[in-house]
Motif scaffolding. Structure first.
Motif, PDB file in Angstrom:
ATOM      1  N   LEU A  33       1.058  -1.190   0.337  1.00  0.00           N
ATOM      2  CA  LEU A  33      -0.083  -0.200  -0.223  1.00  0.00           C
ATOM      3  C   LEU A  33       0.970   1.036   0.020  1.00  0.00           C
ATOM      4  O   LEU A  33       1.659   0.899   0.437  1.00  0.00           O
ATOM      5  CB  LEU A  33      -0.992   0.398   1.652  1.00  0.00           C
ATOM      6  N   HIS A  34       0.483   2.369  -0.988  1.00  0.00           N
ATOM      7  CA  HIS A  34       1.461   3.653  -1.198  1.00  0.00           C
ATOM      8  C   HIS A  34       0.724   4.596  -0.190  1.00  0.00           C
ATOM      9  O   HIS A  34      -0.651   4.718  -0.262  1.00  0.00           O
ATOM     10  CB  HIS A  34       1.523   3.869  -2.434  1.00  0.00           C
ATOM     11  N   LEU A  35       1.093   5.378   1.084  1.00  0.00           N
ATOM     12  CA  LEU A  35       0.794   6.063   1.658  1.00  0.00           C
ATOM     13  C   LEU A  35       1.242   7.073   1.306  1.00  0.00           C
ATOM     14  O   LEU A  35       2.558   7.684   1.740  1.00  0.00           O
ATOM     15  CB  LEU A  35       0.943   5.738   3.409  1.00  0.00           C
ATOM     16  N   ASP A  36       0.852   8.655   1.049  1.00  0.00           N
ATOM     17  CA  ASP A  36       1.711   9.596   0.767  1.00  0.00           C
ATOM     18  C   ASP A  36       1.282  11.129   1.848  1.00  0.00           C
ATOM     19  O   ASP A  36       0.011  10.869   2.444  1.00  0.00           O
ATOM     20  CB  ASP A  36       0.405   9.914  -0.470  1.00  0.00           C
ATOM     21  N   THR A  37       2.112  10.802   2.675  1.00  0.00           N
ATOM     22  CA  THR A  37       1.832  12.289   3.789  1.00  0.00           C
ATOM     23  C   THR A  37       2.582  13.073   2.990  1.00  0.00           C
ATOM     24  O   THR A  37       3.474  13.278   2.412  1.00  0.00           O
ATOM     25  CB  THR A  37       3.310  11.756   4.843  1.00  0.00           C
ATOM     26  N   CYS A  66       5.515   4.426   2.968  1.00  0.00           N
ATOM     27  CA  CYS A  66       5.495   5.694   3.144  1.00  0.00           C
ATOM     28  C   CYS A  66       5.723   6.310   1.476  1.00  0.00           C
ATOM     29  O   CYS A  66       7.206   6.868   2.312  1.00  0.00           O
ATOM     30  CB  CYS A  66       5.746   5.875   4.709  1.00  0.00           C
ATOM     31  N   HIS A  67       5.055   7.523   1.499  1.00  0.00           N
ATOM     32  CA  HIS A  67       6.030   8.444   0.673  1.00  0.00           C
ATOM     33  C   HIS A  67       5.645  10.198   1.412  1.00  0.00           C
ATOM     34  O   HIS A  67       4.263  10.284   1.060  1.00  0.00           O
ATOM     35  CB  HIS A  67       6.118   8.466  -0.678  1.00  0.00           C
ATOM     36  N   LEU A  68       6.751  10.454   1.941  1.00  0.00           N
ATOM     37  CA  LEU A  68       7.252  11.837   2.848  1.00  0.00           C
ATOM     38  C   LEU A  68       7.492  12.568   1.113  1.00  0.00           C
ATOM     39  O   LEU A  68       7.906  12.846   1.111  1.00  0.00           O
ATOM     40  CB  LEU A  68       8.281  11.637   3.568  1.00  0.00           C
ATOM     41  N   MET A  69       5.905  13.711   1.297  1.00  0.00           N
ATOM     42  CA  MET A  69       6.313  14.596   0.743  1.00  0.00           C
ATOM     43  C   MET A  69       6.014  16.324   2.044  1.00  0.00           C
ATOM     44  O   MET A  69       4.721  16.513   2.295  1.00  0.00           O
ATOM     45  CB  MET A  69       5.004  15.092  -0.355  1.00  0.00           C
ATOM     46  N   ILE A  70       7.273  15.659   2.587  1.00  0.00           N
ATOM     47  CA  ILE A  70       7.232  17.113   4.015  1.00  0.00           C
ATOM     48  C   ILE A  70       8.672  17.326   3.872  1.00  0.00           C
ATOM     49  O   ILE A  70       9.526  16.971   3.735  1.00  0.00           O
ATOM     50  CB  ILE A  70       6.712  16.270   4.763  1.00  0.00           C
ATOM     51  N   VAL A 175       7.998   3.711  -9.884  1.00  0.00           N
ATOM     52  CA  VAL A 175       7.571   5.278 -10.438  1.00  0.00           C
ATOM     53  C   VAL A 175       6.182   5.458 -10.044  1.00  0.00           C
ATOM     54  O   VAL A 175       5.410   4.580  -9.974  1.00  0.00           O
ATOM     55  CB  VAL A 175       6.569   5.101 -11.822  1.00  0.00           C
ATOM     56  N   ASP A 176       5.316   7.087  -9.530  1.00  0.00           N
ATOM     57  CA  ASP A 176       4.168   7.050  -8.989  1.00  0.00           C
ATOM     58  C   ASP A 176       4.062   8.287  -9.928  1.00  0.00           C
ATOM     59  O   ASP A 176       4.599   9.766  -9.745  1.00  0.00           O
ATOM     60  CB  ASP A 176       4.605   7.604  -7.575  1.00  0.00           C
ATOM     61  N   GLY A 177       2.182   8.496 -10.161  1.00  0.00           N
ATOM     62  CA  GLY A 177       1.694   9.616 -10.889  1.00  0.00           C
ATOM     63  C   GLY A 177       1.492   8.900 -12.510  1.00  0.00           C
ATOM     64  O   GLY A 177       2.243   8.551 -13.057  1.00  0.00           O
TER      65      GLY A 177
HETATM   66 ZN    ZN Z   1       3.005   9.037  -3.476  1.00  0.00          ZN
END
Ligand code: ZN
Ligand code: DX5
Length: 220
Positions: A33-37, A66-70, A175-177
């Motif tokens: 599971l891909h979890l976008d923070t 866990c993909h941290l966009m922070i 790859v994401d998006g």
């Molecule tokens: Zn993502």
């Protein structure tokens, strides 16, 4: 040859029915599971933090990506690990010390992931390659689900694959998006191991069927 993994992104799921949504993609063969923070600082959107990851952890045994966009990801990685993150991916652009942070992630027992935005060249990873367990190539500008795929990302996947082949063959490429039936095969051919799919799964009329169709396109 590695079997490509498909990681549904919960950003596009219905959180009022999240247990059902997770059970549904798990039954349909999701690998992770891909979890976008998102923090409203590194990207112009806000999602969730550690508490949500911790609670979701009880719902499934699937690995949490866990993909941290922070900004300042170093302040939060330990807490995400404790909450149940298996892979922790921070952005190259979000910290002055990506090398230190990659080493730290391995020390705390996480898979060390680093993401690069569409505007960041693969060459920026040159001095980090041996420290990485997973490179996340963004194929949209991070912040929102449902955006269209940036084709140039495939060139970057090929470039990263070539370097990894020589220096760190165990490292995965994600790859994401904007991933869907129109590009999933090309992403795998370019060298991707992990395909994130948000809208193409959760916004489909029949999400399990959509996931299975994507799987059938990349399984050989
Ligand atoms: Zn993502
Ligand atoms: C975007 C996120 C993605 C997002 C992908 O910033 O990192 O993981 O959920 O969604 P789709 O697959 O709809 O582009």
């Amino acid at each position: 040859v590695r079997r490509p993994k498909i990681a549904p992104s919960l950003l596009s799921a219905d959180f009022a029915a999240i247990a059902d949504q997770i059970a549904m993609v798990e039954a349909a063969g999701a690998d992770e599971l891909h979890l976008d923070t998102m923090d409203g600082r590194f990207v112009p959107n806000i999602t969730w933090g550690m508490k949500i990851v911790k609670d979701l952890r009880r719902l499934t045994a699937l690995p949490f990506d866990c993909h941290l966009m922070i900004v300042e990801p170093e302040r939060y990685v330990d807490a995400f690990r404790e909450a149940g993150a298996d892979v922790i991916t921070f952005h190259y652009e979000a910290t002055p010390h990506p090398h230190r942070l990659l080493r730290h992630l391995r020390e705390i027992g996480a898979k060390a992931g680093i993401a690069i935005n569409p505007g960041t060249p693969a060459a920026m990873l040159e001095d980090l390659i041996e420290e990485i367990d997973r490179v996340l190539v963004m194929s949209v500008n991070p912040g929102f689900g449902g955006q269209s795929f940036i084709e140039r990302a495939l060139v970057k996947v090929e470039e990263v694959r070539a370097v990894l082949e020589r220096r760190n063959p165990a490292c995965e490429i994600e790859v994401d998006g904007g991933i869907g039936l129109a590009n999933i095969e090309r992403a795998v051919r370019a060298g991707a191991d992990v395909l994130v799919a948000g809208n193409s799964v959760f916004a489909a009329g029949d999400p399990p069927a959509a996931l299975r169709e994507m799987r059938s396109r990349v399984d050989t």
